[in-house]
Enzyme design. Sequence first.
Site: not given
Ligand code: PMP
Length: 395
Positions: A209, A181, A240
Amino acid sequence: MAHPTLDWIDRELARLSDAGLRRALEPIGPRQGAEVEVRGRRLVNLCSNDYLGLAGDERVMKAAAEAALAEGAGSGASRLVAGDLPIHGRLEIALAGLHRAEAALLFNSGYHANAGVPAVLVGREDAVFSDELNHASIIDGGLLSRADLQRYRHGDAEELSGLLARSTARRKLVITDAVFSMDGDAAPLADLADACQRHGAMLYVDEAHAVGVLGPTGAGLAEQLGLKHRVDVEMGTLGKALGAFGAYVAGQARLRELLLTRARTFVFTTALPPAACGAALRALEIVRTEPARRERLHALIAHMRAGLQARGFDVSRVVSPIFPVVLGSEARALATAAGLRERGFYVRAIRPPTVPRGTSRLRVALTAGHQPAQLDAFLGALDEVLAGLPLSAAG
Ligand code: PMP
């Protein structure tokens, strides 16, 4: 009323401010998109995860409204109590279809999924092996599982293999982000799958992502690499590239059965509201029927990669709309973000603990709605800002 027992908070906030680690909310204009309004100014938006521009797509927003009108503003209860609405099942079938999996189970967010699923798969007698750059929710899920939590160097399947070989745990679970991320690079899935196979470990891949972005049909990294059959647990998010909200796990039907019985972050929470599900269903249809959006995004990714590489930034491993512009200190990252904002670009500085100390950065994220000229203007503004940084913000 005075709360003297909370006075320590003032000291803690001052300490965080002094260290450049204090965070603040910043309201943005009413919609996501290639541009966004911040404090009354329109800025080019380079920090959203709305990679396909679907969060502000009229069709997706309308589908959210229609689902709310048809099935309610809220779902009223946990899925297991009285909250299992028709749209939840419809969305799970569509998600299983995207991943060509037997089944899918919705979670309320990616955080809920990663926090709750590992504890179903492993416990005290077991071990979790996690890439050192995995998302915080994965680390929390590993800790909550009470399994022995071992971290391997970023993308290092060889180190992982050694750890797996030495482990005497009853069950072994390897967890990795598909696309990282804060770095935008991809996990070496084939090598990880080989290591798992050699040592009898389960493989859990967080496609947050990658869904909508990678793979011939937008199903993610495992699809892109032809490795779907080697991933035991495929987790994805709806908030996303799909522009909605929520998350899911796709995999075998027996996995779904166990998760819906045992995952505490599924059992003990109110089900997703119909609006989020309606939006996600419509977004999935757009992902399926409009591959040109994904192609456009990848053309922009190539454009940005070339521009940043020409300026000496190490982005050769980026496969996604996420570009790490690593600047070093918190102060340098903050000063660069501020300078870019003055020039009309909205980019946030990412600092520890989100990224390792000394690697504070801008996380530049693209959306299919950007114009190449906007990216060129951003690169020009970055040159100007970096050239003008005072020494106190260096390094
Ligand atoms: N997994 C990854 C790799 C993320 O980057 C994120 C959020 N940035 C999440 C899980 C969490 O997902 P959510 O925003 O739906 O809680």
